[in-house]
Design a protein around this motif. Sequence first.
Motif, PDB file in Angstrom:
ATOM      1  N   LYS A 112      21.297  18.246  23.283  1.00  0.00           N
ATOM      2  CA  LYS A 112      21.667  18.525  24.666  1.00  0.00           C
ATOM      3  C   LYS A 112      23.109  19.025  24.702  1.00  0.00           C
ATOM      4  N   ALA A 113      23.286  20.240  25.219  1.00  0.00           N
ATOM      5  CA  ALA A 113      24.628  20.815  25.327  1.00  0.00           C
ATOM      6  C   ALA A 113      25.351  20.192  26.511  1.00  0.00           C
ATOM      7  N   LEU A 114      26.595  19.810  26.294  1.00  0.00           N
ATOM      8  CA  LEU A 114      27.442  19.268  27.357  1.00  0.00           C
ATOM      9  C   LEU A 114      28.521  20.294  27.657  1.00  0.00           C
ATOM     10  N   GLY A 115      28.090  21.417  28.232  1.00  0.00           N
ATOM     11  CA  GLY A 115      29.003  22.528  28.479  1.00  0.00           C
ATOM     12  C   GLY A 115      29.554  23.030  27.162  1.00  0.00           C
ATOM     13  N   SER A 116      30.808  23.408  27.147  1.00  0.00           N
ATOM     14  CA  SER A 116      31.425  23.858  25.902  1.00  0.00           C
ATOM     15  C   SER A 116      32.107  22.701  25.183  1.00  0.00           C
ATOM     16  N   TYR A 117      32.055  21.517  25.797  1.00  0.00           N
ATOM     17  CA  TYR A 117      32.744  20.353  25.251  1.00  0.00           C
ATOM     18  C   TYR A 117      32.070  19.808  23.998  1.00  0.00           C
ATOM     19  N   ALA A 118      30.744  19.683  24.014  1.00  0.00           N
ATOM     20  CA  ALA A 118      30.060  19.023  22.898  1.00  0.00           C
ATOM     21  C   ALA A 118      28.566  19.278  22.950  1.00  0.00           C
ATOM     22  N   ILE A 119      27.927  18.938  21.861  1.00  0.00           N
ATOM     23  CA  ILE A 119      26.471  18.916  21.769  1.00  0.00           C
ATOM     24  C   ILE A 119      26.110  17.472  21.447  1.00  0.00           C
ATOM     25  N   ARG A 120      25.308  16.882  22.298  1.00  0.00           N
ATOM     26  CA  ARG A 120      24.917  15.487  22.089  1.00  0.00           C
ATOM     27  C   ARG A 120      23.501  15.447  21.550  1.00  0.00           C
ATOM     28  N   TYR A 121      23.297  14.597  20.573  1.00  0.00           N
ATOM     29  CA  TYR A 121      21.964  14.334  20.032  1.00  0.00           C
ATOM     30  C   TYR A 121      21.557  12.973  20.553  1.00  0.00           C
ATOM     31  N   GLU A 122      20.372  12.897  21.178  1.00  0.00           N
ATOM     32  CA  GLU A 122      19.962  11.646  21.803  1.00  0.00           C
ATOM     33  C   GLU A 122      18.493  11.366  21.587  1.00  0.00           C
ATOM     34  N   ARG A 123      18.158  10.086  21.643  1.00  0.00           N
ATOM     35  CA  ARG A 123      16.768   9.675  21.514  1.00  0.00           C
ATOM     36  C   ARG A 123      16.607   8.313  22.172  1.00  0.00           C
ATOM     37  N   LEU A 124      15.662   8.217  23.094  1.00  0.00           N
ATOM     38  CA  LEU A 124      15.281   6.931  23.656  1.00  0.00           C
ATOM     39  C   LEU A 124      14.153   6.414  22.784  1.00  0.00           C
ATOM     40  N   GLN A 125      14.337   5.225  22.260  1.00  0.00           N
ATOM     41  CA  GLN A 125      13.347   4.696  21.334  1.00  0.00           C
ATOM     42  C   GLN A 125      13.042   3.255  21.699  1.00  0.00           C
ATOM     43  N   PRO A 126      12.004   3.061  22.513  1.00  0.00           N
ATOM     44  CA  PRO A 126      11.666   1.688  22.891  1.00  0.00           C
ATOM     45  C   PRO A 126      11.145   0.908  21.685  1.00  0.00           C
ATOM     46  N   GLY A 127      11.226  -0.383  21.806  1.00  0.00           N
ATOM     47  CA  GLY A 127      10.723  -1.247  20.743  1.00  0.00           C
ATOM     48  C   GLY A 127      11.730  -2.327  20.435  1.00  0.00           C
ATOM     49  N   PRO A 128      11.406  -3.163  19.491  1.00  0.00           N
ATOM     50  CA  PRO A 128      12.323  -4.261  19.166  1.00  0.00           C
ATOM     51  C   PRO A 128      13.619  -3.732  18.553  1.00  0.00           C
ATOM     52  N   TYR A 129      14.677  -4.470  18.806  1.00  0.00           N
ATOM     53  CA  TYR A 129      15.988  -4.097  18.288  1.00  0.00           C
ATOM     54  C   TYR A 129      16.032  -4.355  16.786  1.00  0.00           C
ATOM     55  N   THR A 130      16.548  -3.393  16.055  1.00  0.00           N
ATOM     56  CA  THR A 130      16.807  -3.588  14.636  1.00  0.00           C
ATOM     57  C   THR A 130      18.307  -3.504  14.427  1.00  0.00           C
ATOM     58  N   GLY A 131      18.840  -4.287  13.540  1.00  0.00           N
ATOM     59  CA  GLY A 131      20.275  -4.323  13.332  1.00  0.00           C
ATOM     60  C   GLY A 131      20.814  -3.181  12.485  1.00  0.00           C
ATOM     61  N   ARG A 132      19.925  -2.386  11.905  1.00  0.00           N
ATOM     62  CA  ARG A 132      20.346  -1.284  11.034  1.00  0.00           C
ATOM     63  C   ARG A 132      19.940   0.031  11.685  1.00  0.00           C
ATOM     64  N   HIS A 133      20.909   0.939  11.860  1.00  0.00           N
ATOM     65  CA  HIS A 133      20.689   2.190  12.568  1.00  0.00           C
ATOM     66  C   HIS A 133      21.030   3.354  11.632  1.00  0.00           C
ATOM     67  N   VAL A 134      20.030   4.181  11.320  1.00  0.00           N
ATOM     68  CA  VAL A 134      20.211   5.251  10.344  1.00  0.00           C
ATOM     69  C   VAL A 134      20.117   6.613  11.030  1.00  0.00           C
ATOM     70  N   PHE A 135      21.182   7.399  10.875  1.00  0.00           N
ATOM     71  CA  PHE A 135      21.232   8.775  11.362  1.00  0.00           C
ATOM     72  C   PHE A 135      21.223   9.685  10.139  1.00  0.00           C
ATOM     73  N   GLU A 136      20.347  10.708  10.149  1.00  0.00           N
ATOM     74  CA  GLU A 136      20.239  11.627   9.011  1.00  0.00           C
ATOM     75  C   GLU A 136      20.406  13.063   9.487  1.00  0.00           C
ATOM     76  N   PHE A 137      21.053  13.877   8.646  1.00  0.00           N
ATOM     77  CA  PHE A 137      21.278  15.287   8.962  1.00  0.00           C
ATOM     78  C   PHE A 137      21.580  16.016   7.661  1.00  0.00           C
ATOM     79  N   GLN A 138      21.644  17.337   7.733  1.00  0.00           N
ATOM     80  CA  GLN A 138      22.030  18.143   6.579  1.00  0.00           C
ATOM     81  C   GLN A 138      23.385  18.768   6.851  1.00  0.00           C
ATOM     82  N   ASP A 139      24.241  18.791   5.801  1.00  0.00           N
ATOM     83  CA  ASP A 139      25.532  19.441   5.956  1.00  0.00           C
ATOM     84  C   ASP A 139      25.363  20.956   5.809  1.00  0.00           C
ATOM     85  N   ASP A 140      26.460  21.690   5.908  1.00  0.00           N
ATOM     86  CA  ASP A 140      26.401  23.156   5.849  1.00  0.00           C
ATOM     87  C   ASP A 140      25.844  23.673   4.529  1.00  0.00           C
TER      88      ASP A 140
END
Length: 178
Positions: free
Chosen positions: A30-58
């Motif tokens: 989601k673009a926030l104007g020229s300020y930033a690009i936000r990546y978001e996800r609503l994920q219902p379910g039980p809370y887990t204490g470990r949160h993993v974000f994955e992406f590829q570099d350039d």
Amino acid sequence: MFFEGDSVGNARPKKLASGVRFQGQSMREKALGSYAIRYERLQPGPYTGRHVFEFQDDAGRKRSVVLSMAGIKQMRMESPLRLKTGGVLSMEAQSLQPGETLLLLFTDEAGDTFSVTLAEGFSGDRAVLTSSQLSGMHPGTYELYLVKKQELKTTRQNRTVLSAIEYYSPIQEVVVEP
């Protein structure tokens, strides 16, 4: 949100061609104007204490950012809570790590809120609330929930991560007496 640059003043929004995954699932861009690009996800379910974000570099290398914070398994405010003598919040053994706080948020019938903050270093299964911590509250019925929050800044491999995790407990009704 991702930014690139050699300082905060030079940081520019960064769009990742491969996108970002959270807990193995694609995040919405989601673009926030020229300020930033936000990546978001609503994920219902039980809370887990470990949160993993994955992406590829350039260069196309897989990268990940792993954030961890334990949730609150059980909590109970002894009711009634007394303004003159305080009260006790019981929890399953809780220990606040560096960068963590625990906010007790009380909302009265008119929708007004009152809060008490326990800071990093708190450890145990009971938090004793004093009458001075409760000053400003008035007698009545409140909804109470806890917000455990972690804010950290970590730097690794020429990458600085500013993270904020919040965990919201279930609501408990609490009666407050003089």
